[in-house]
Design an enzyme around this catalytic site. Structure first.
Site, short mmCIF file in Angstrom:
data_model
loop_
_atom_site.label_atom_id
_atom_site.label_comp_id
_atom_site.label_asym_id
_atom_site.label_seq_id
_atom_site.Cartn_x
_atom_site.Cartn_y
_atom_site.Cartn_z
N ASP A 12 0.83 -1.20 0.00
CA ASP A 12 0.00 0.00 0.00
C ASP A 12 0.87 1.26 0.00
OD1 ASP A 12 -1.87 1.99 0.47
OD2 ASP A 12 -2.96 0.85 1.96
N HIS A 14 -0.43 4.56 0.02
CA HIS A 14 -1.14 5.78 0.43
C HIS A 14 -0.37 6.48 1.55
CE1 HIS A 14 -4.45 3.69 -1.66
NE2 HIS A 14 -4.85 4.91 -1.95
C1 B12 Z 1 -5.30 10.09 -2.64
C2 B12 Z 1 -5.64 8.67 -2.98
C3 B12 Z 1 -4.72 7.96 -3.76
C4 B12 Z 1 -3.40 8.52 -4.23
C5 B12 Z 1 -2.40 8.26 -3.10
C6 B12 Z 1 -1.17 9.13 -3.18
C7 B12 Z 1 -0.26 8.74 -2.11
N1 B12 Z 1 0.80 8.11 -2.43
O1 B12 Z 1 -0.57 8.98 -0.94
C8 B12 Z 1 -3.15 7.66 -5.48
C9 B12 Z 1 -3.87 8.31 -6.64
C10 B12 Z 1 -1.73 7.43 -5.86
C11 B12 Z 1 -3.91 6.41 -5.09
C12 B12 Z 1 -3.60 5.17 -5.55
C13 B12 Z 1 -4.33 4.02 -5.27
N2 B12 Z 1 -5.48 3.95 -4.58
CO1 B12 Z 1 -6.15 5.37 -3.63
N3 B12 Z 1 -7.14 6.80 -2.73
C14 B12 Z 1 -6.82 8.05 -2.50
C15 B12 Z 1 -8.00 8.73 -1.77
C16 B12 Z 1 -8.80 9.53 -2.79
C17 B12 Z 1 -7.63 9.65 -0.60
C18 B12 Z 1 -6.70 9.03 0.40
C19 B12 Z 1 -6.17 10.13 1.27
O2 B12 Z 1 -5.11 10.66 1.04
N4 B12 Z 1 -7.00 10.57 2.24
C20 B12 Z 1 -6.66 11.65 3.15
C21 B12 Z 1 -6.02 11.08 4.42
C22 B12 Z 1 -5.74 12.23 5.36
O3 B12 Z 1 -6.96 10.20 5.01
P1 B12 Z 1 -6.74 8.60 5.12
O4 B12 Z 1 -5.72 8.15 4.19
O5 B12 Z 1 -8.08 7.97 5.05
O6 B12 Z 1 -6.18 8.44 6.61
C23 B12 Z 1 -6.89 8.91 7.74
C24 B12 Z 1 -7.81 7.90 8.40
O7 B12 Z 1 -8.18 6.81 7.56
C25 B12 Z 1 -7.12 7.47 9.63
N5 B12 Z 1 -6.23 6.32 9.59
C26 B12 Z 1 -5.63 5.70 8.57
N6 B12 Z 1 -4.85 4.73 9.01
C27 B12 Z 1 -4.94 4.71 10.35
C28 B12 Z 1 -4.34 3.92 11.30
C29 B12 Z 1 -4.61 4.16 12.64
C30 B12 Z 1 -3.97 3.31 13.66
C31 B12 Z 1 -5.49 5.18 13.01
C32 B12 Z 1 -5.79 5.43 14.42
C33 B12 Z 1 -6.10 5.97 12.06
C34 B12 Z 1 -5.81 5.72 10.73
O8 B12 Z 1 -6.37 8.60 9.98
C35 B12 Z 1 -5.89 9.25 8.79
C36 B12 Z 1 -5.77 10.72 9.01
O9 B12 Z 1 -7.03 11.31 9.29
C37 B12 Z 1 -8.81 7.49 -1.26
C38 B12 Z 1 -10.33 7.65 -1.17
C39 B12 Z 1 -10.80 8.66 -0.19
N7 B12 Z 1 -10.53 8.54 1.09
O10 B12 Z 1 -11.43 9.59 -0.61
C40 B12 Z 1 -8.46 6.43 -2.29
C41 B12 Z 1 -8.46 4.95 -1.90
C42 B12 Z 1 -7.91 4.79 -0.51
N8 B12 Z 1 -7.57 4.34 -2.90
C43 B12 Z 1 -7.93 3.16 -3.24
C44 B12 Z 1 -7.22 2.30 -4.14
C45 B12 Z 1 -7.83 0.96 -4.41
C46 B12 Z 1 -6.04 2.71 -4.74
C47 B12 Z 1 -5.22 1.92 -5.73
C48 B12 Z 1 -5.02 0.47 -5.35
C49 B12 Z 1 -5.74 2.07 -7.13
C50 B12 Z 1 -7.06 1.48 -7.41
N9 B12 Z 1 -7.21 0.18 -7.60
O11 B12 Z 1 -8.02 2.22 -7.49
C51 B12 Z 1 -3.90 2.71 -5.73
C52 B12 Z 1 -2.91 2.27 -4.67
C53 B12 Z 1 -1.83 1.40 -5.17
C54 B12 Z 1 -1.03 0.94 -4.01
N10 B12 Z 1 0.10 0.45 -4.27
O12 B12 Z 1 -1.42 1.05 -2.86
C55 B12 Z 1 -9.21 2.76 -2.62
C56 B12 Z 1 -9.14 1.69 -1.56
C57 B12 Z 1 -10.29 0.77 -1.79
C58 B12 Z 1 -10.68 -0.15 -0.74
N11 B12 Z 1 -10.01 -0.28 0.37
O13 B12 Z 1 -11.71 -0.77 -0.97
C59 B12 Z 1 -9.79 4.14 -2.14
C60 B12 Z 1 -10.69 4.08 -0.90
C61 B12 Z 1 -10.56 4.73 -3.35
C62 B12 Z 1 -11.71 3.87 -3.79
N12 B12 Z 1 -12.91 4.12 -3.29
O14 B12 Z 1 -11.52 2.98 -4.61
N13 B12 Z 1 -4.89 6.68 -4.19
#
Ligand code: B12
Ligand code: B12
Lengths: 144, 496, 496, 144
Positions: A12, A14
């Site tokens: 992963d 992200h």
């Molecule tokens: C930006 C993004 C990308 C960027 C990432 C850039 C980078 N390198 O960071 C790019 C475009 C490259 C990308 C790629 C991919 N992505 Co993407 N991405 C996103 C997106 C739109 C936003 C993620 C993000 O940055 N959020 C902002 C941060 C601040 O929030 P967060 O990551 O959720 O983390 C917060 C919380 O979750 C929490 N949290 C997270 N982890 C933990 C752990 C603990 C212990 C705690 C307490 C809290 C916590 O706290 C964090 C801060 O608030 C999400 C969808 C969404 N959320 O809208 C999809 C998403 C995560 N991606 C997804 C996928 C599948 C991929 C890909 C595999 C491509 C694909 N098949 O579509 C590839 C990844 C390839 C790989 N090797 O991993 C999926 C995951 C699907 C699933 N789980 O069912 C999502 C949900 C989109 C979707 N609906 O399909 N992605």
């Protein structure tokens, strides 16, 4: 001072949430060892041992959490850190699914806390403070 | 590893490394016969050729709609694509590859396939094309009526390209920068650039046989507040590198930032500058088109709000005149969308596009100003890269990332300095708070600073990293510019 | 019936006709004591006063969000409004009145209430405020925290106004033209204008006691391709008539046409011209604000497409700087929305508004041109009305509709000639195909004709009524401009 | 030549569909007597008798169809035109509801054809042609 290890598991990549979690946990008074993205189970365990961490804060966004986390608790036990707190957050399964089920699945795998998608870091921080308190560890909270 | 330079590979070089590439996984054997693959491609009907759809749409001013989608099992994936083209009326189809395959971890992908076969639903976040092999790819490409592109995020996509092109896909996303820096942690940039030269050269070989494969550098990079000059310069570099290897159909892309004027300006600047550079470097025959990605950052979990985000992105795409738009689903924040949710994203996108379609293009002072600024910045970055490479764009790229002259914010890769920190200005345009070593001059830095001071003053707080964090969460909490806690509306409540 | 003129009624005139009005239905007795009603209004907290919310939002550049909603039973209606303000975060609330009440058919409304009480769900398309009476209205207005407006479509709304104002509502929509021509068949315009003078005078009486009630002419009229000059002149006339009776807070409205530039220009022209005229006629103290209605014509039945329509309307509202926006739900084409669907419409609207909020206002040449054209047309229409009335706006209005100098397309009322036929131009702006006797000069007619010829040429067909029909269906079938059958996309398929 | 009576029933003022239906049915070769909006049952019946109409084409958009149409078939019978075709279209109930149920309800009330929201006029025209044919009436279709 409480050490925690932070990272994104598996293949992963992200990185955004990871960077924000690092800042938030650090600002909350933890010593954060951030391994970044694409961290293997072995790297997590080695870092935990090396830093004497109380918790592994693991993210999995890409949907492969189940495959990537399988056997982690068992490996921690083998490595002698069987009672380390295991936290997991992110988008844990492929696709939208019932969070209660997801939670059960990962609880069964030995995780202490499981967080649904999109939560704020404070939710994790509050939980960790509470769990540490439960273990008799009190964190000095820095002035923010 | 052979050394990197931006010169066309002799065919022999590619053919020499082919056996090793095909050895990467057992399905590699299926593509040993390149002639057969080319013959297969030659028989694909025109209506299914990606580059033709683009060549028709672009001069007509049409914006084509393409979703993202990929699941693990062939049958399931075919159903998904058929639903997207029938009920979703997608003009162009995708096949999104799972993330084990992206990292060449075919054994892990195999485990995912088995688990998925067993449980009957997808445990992989995409279609594991390498493991499934050429025959499966052909089943997919034959099962639909519209052109399909391979969409992934693979630093070393050589085997994936070999198998999917032989499998009948007619477009292939990615590039040595855009599929490394945002998608990997420790793949040397030099290596990914070389591996993508292989891919581009392979596409060039097909082209020499009269088979045009569309190539698309991945515009949005980390999808998170990437300043337009950075994503544009990366897209332009990758377009130039691809053209050098003989690619003849290129789609440069851009991920929505959120400020309408900046978005329209960015895509227009990208098209103009890239066209100009292709032309001036002897690649005038390349057909250039553009792609606009709806909001690539964190989405609101609420579906109705997500529809708002999807629509706003479509408005910007429409105004920018992009050749295609990549749509999101209302379930973006939650997980890989169901076919049904993906279709809803498509239908909403189409509605906005068609309601806008006939309207006059947007021309405002703000757009002109942003356009000039972005073009200037992009030129400075590109000049720095060429200077560092002593005229060689590929070498310059490696050195520019090493020195931080080029950088990508929020990138997971150690190959990027990660010193650039972006933040929104008062009007929501992306500006740069920390430049690191980014190769833009002091005048430009002063312009950015002035924009940020304006916001700081309006919000009554200093420009700090807190603003950045607020901005990162903003859209998912219901707005564009992250406000100080005290000024936040009640819409963005904490999730339970 | 007393004769109509645009002069302020002496209070005695209103008080003299009151008994007859209150006799309209048995609940009329509950409001005999006007002093009590005024005292009740005086005790309403500031936060629940509609006009204050507008007075705060307008200079701040905020666009407030308001849905439409009304069901038959009090408890149910309260639940609905609470859901809209809590989960939907509506800034302003509505109470939409059922259509029996709108036609003073209180006995039919009573039957609907009984049927609804019996079955437990609403058989009426709104809240029958007259039948339910003052106490029920107060239960409603007391149960929520935000200001509520009565929204209806009632040619004779005197009793409704008496009861709902006594019931604590702080805004009242409608006007003698806008709540007659689109909403009735054979109510003489003279009569409805007189009845609305009563309503405005009643509001004026409240104002004299320090109670400000907001009044809102219904901008969209028939909601179906109404040329902006027509809806604007009606809004302006009603604003001037209301001000004459002592109304101090007026919100003029406009229903989205669909072409962004025309929409922005129309709302801006409306605000400007109405402000200027209020000022020049001695009503400078009136607080003027604006409302933008999301698409008022036929919606697509598909919810995802409907979200696109909702968002596109929000974009136009945001760009036009309206003080409030009236939102639609994704179920618009199907029926009165559930609370849940209405909330989804609100959340989508809010998301788009907030993402746009900080961005720079839209300024383009097209907007300037449309603004000038609409202002010119509106002035010509207004001048004609005044000329026909020999200086009296009310009398002129009656005569203008009689002669067709003023007209509303697709109106059900026999009081409008219905000779004006609107159609879209090449870019989707509403133009006029048939003017009837509409009082605009030949230069303006030539401008419209030229726009239509441009479209005719582009579509390779003559300008005929078929274009109009195509346009009427267009948005519900997924686009803005109705194309000839041969050129239609596949999105708008027939319903089963 | 086939006469039909068209109108919107009750207090319903939705006029746009009505205007389009008038044109469409006329262009399809019917003699259309359009009563416009806000038409009472009595007016419909009187017009049907006066014009010797084969069908009443009734619209109800505003949601009050059930209340407004109650007893119509019975009144037609009383008035001696008991076998007139009764068509009903529009948004028949308040709120979204299951069309099959809605259809049943109005069928039970004596309507021959019930149309869901948002259909095209051609759907009604095709149905009417078929029903007339069933009654031995063939409509000359004009050249369009
Ligand atoms: C930006 C993004 C990308 C960027 C990432 C850039 C980078 N390198 O960071 C790019 C475009 C490259 C990308 C790629 C991919 N992505 Co993407 N991405 C996103 C997106 C739109 C936003 C993620 C993000 O940055 N959020 C902002 C941060 C601040 O929030 P967060 O990551 O959720 O983390 C917060 C919380 O979750 C929490 N949290 C997270 N982890 C933990 C752990 C603990 C212990 C705690 C307490 C809290 C916590 O706290 C964090 C801060 O608030 C999400 C969808 C969404 N959320 O809208 C999809 C998403 C995560 N991606 C997804 C996928 C599948 C991929 C890909 C595999 C491509 C694909 N098949 O579509 C590839 C990844 C390839 C790989 N090797 O991993 C999926 C995951 C699907 C699933 N789980 O069912 C999502 C949900 C989109 C979707 N609906 O399909 N992605
Ligand atoms: C425009 C409009 C208005 C305009 C009407 C202007 C006018 N005088 O014509 C205005 C703004 C004034 C208005 C007012 C009201 N409206 Co209105 N309106 C609409 C809207 C948006 C479009 C209607 C339209 O013109 N469609 C275009 C035409 C071409 O299509 P059509 O009318 O559906 O007719 C076609 C078919 O249905 C079919 N058809 C219809 N009848 C028949 C009959 C036969 C025999 C056949 C074969 C076919 C057929 O053929 C027609 C041509 O294709 C609809 C929602 C939508 N559809 O998106 C709401 C809608 C019809 N309105 C509605 C309501 C409730 C009202 C009000 C009562 C206010 C309120 N409570 O919200 C008032 C009406 C007061 C009154 N006295 O009736 C509701 C009805 C709800 C329900 N049934 O559950 C709707 C569905 C909106 C909603 N979702 O709440 N409305």
């Amino acid at each position: 001072m409480v050490n925690v290890v932070l990272g994104v598991i598996g293949t992963d990549c992200h990185a955004v949430g990871n960077k924000i979690l690092e800042i938030a946990f650090r600002d909350a008074g933890f010593i954060v060892h951030n391994l970044g993205v694409m961290v293997s189970q072995e790297e997590f365990i080695a870092a935990a041992i090396e830093t004497n961490a109380e918790a592994l804060l693991i993210s999995s966004l890409c949907g492969h959490a189940e495959i990537d986390c399988r056997g982690l608790r068992e490996r921690c036990i083998e490595a002698g850190i069987g009672d380390i707190l295991l936290y997991l957050g992110g988008n844990l399964t492929v696709g939208e699914s019932d969070f209660a089920e997801v939670k059960q699945k990962f609880t069964d795998m030995g995780f202490d806390r499981i967080f649904p998608p999109g939560i704020m870091p404070e939710d994790g921080i509050d939980a960790l403070r509470a769990d540490l308190r439960g273990r008799g560890l009190e964190l000095e909270i820095p002035d923010v | 590893m052979s050394t990197l330079s931006n010169t066309r590979w002799p065919a022999a070089r590619l053919l020499a490394s082919r056996p090793e590439v095909l050895d990467g996984w057992k399905t590699g054997r299926q593509v040993e016969d390149l002639e057969e693959a080319i013959a297969y491609q030659a028989a694909i009907p025109q209506a299914k050729r990606f580059s033709i759809a683009l060549r028709v749409a672009d001069p007509a001013g049409e914006t084509l709609v393409q979703p993202r989608a990929g699941v693990c099992l062939v049958k399931e994936h075919i159903n998904l694509l058929q639903a997207l083209e029938q009920e979703g009326q997608a003009d162009l189809l995708p096949t999104t590859i799972d993330s084990y395959t992206r990292h060449n971890r075919y054994a892990d992908a195999q485990a995912g396939i088995e688990e998925s076969t067993h449980s009957g639903h997808s445990h992989l976040n995409g279609f594991p094309a390498v493991n499934l092999g050429v025959h499966a790819c052909r089943m997919v490409t034959e099962a639909v009526e519209r052109p399909i592109e391979v969409r992934h995020g693979t630093p070393d996509a050589r085997l994936l390209a070999e198998i999917t092109l032989a499998g009948g896909f007619t477009a292939f996303e990615g590039g040595g920068i855009s599929y490394n820096i945002p998608y990997a942690k420790s793949v040397p940039l030099e290596r990914s650039l070389l591996h993508w030269q292989y891919v581009d050269r392979l596409v060039g070989l097909y082209a020499e046989q009269g088979i045009e494969i569309n190539r698309e550098p991945f515009g949005p990079l980390t999808g998170t507040m990437v300043p337009p000059c950075i994503s544009n310069v990366v897209a332009i570099i990758e377009a130039l590198l691809a053209a050098e290897q003989g690619v003849t159909s290129i789609t440069v892309g851009y991920g929505q930032c959120g400020n309408l004027y900046q978005d329209v300006a960015a895509l227009c600047s990208l098209r103009q500058l890239c066209g100009e550079l292709l032309e001036s470097r002897g690649h005038g025959a390349v057909h250039l088109s553009t792609v606009f990605h709806q909001w690539m950052g964190g989405f609101p979990p609420d579906e109705a709000q997500a529809f708002g985000v999807i629509s706003w992105g479509t408005v910007a795409a429409a105004f920018s005149g992009a050749t295609k738009i990549i749509s999101k689903s209302p379930q973006e924040a939650l997980g890989v969308p169901t076919a049904e949710a993906n279709i809803r994203g498509l239908r909403c996108t189409r509605q906005v596009l068609s309601m806008f379609k006939e309207q006059q293009p947007l021309a405002t002072l703000e757009i002109d100003r942003e356009h000039d600024l972005i073009t200037l910045e992009t030129r400075q970055l590109l000049n720095a890269v060429e200077r560092l490479g002593a005229g060689d764009l590929a070498v310059g790229t490696v050195r520019a990332f090493q020195s931080g002259a080029l950088d990508v914010p929020f990138a997971p890769s150690r190959e990027a300095r990660g010193a650039v920190i972006p933040v929104r200005d008062l009007h929501g345009a992306i500006r740069i708070l920390e430049f690191g070593n980014l190769a833009v001059d002091s005048e430009i830095k002063a312009i950015h600073r002035a924009f940020l001071e304006e916001r700081a003053q309006a919000e009554g707080r200093a420009v700090t990293f807190q603003m950045v964090t607020d901005d990162i969460y903003a859209v998912s909490k219901g707005r564009l510019v992250g406000k100080p806690r005290s000024q936040r509306s009640t819409m963005g409540r904490r999730m339970p």
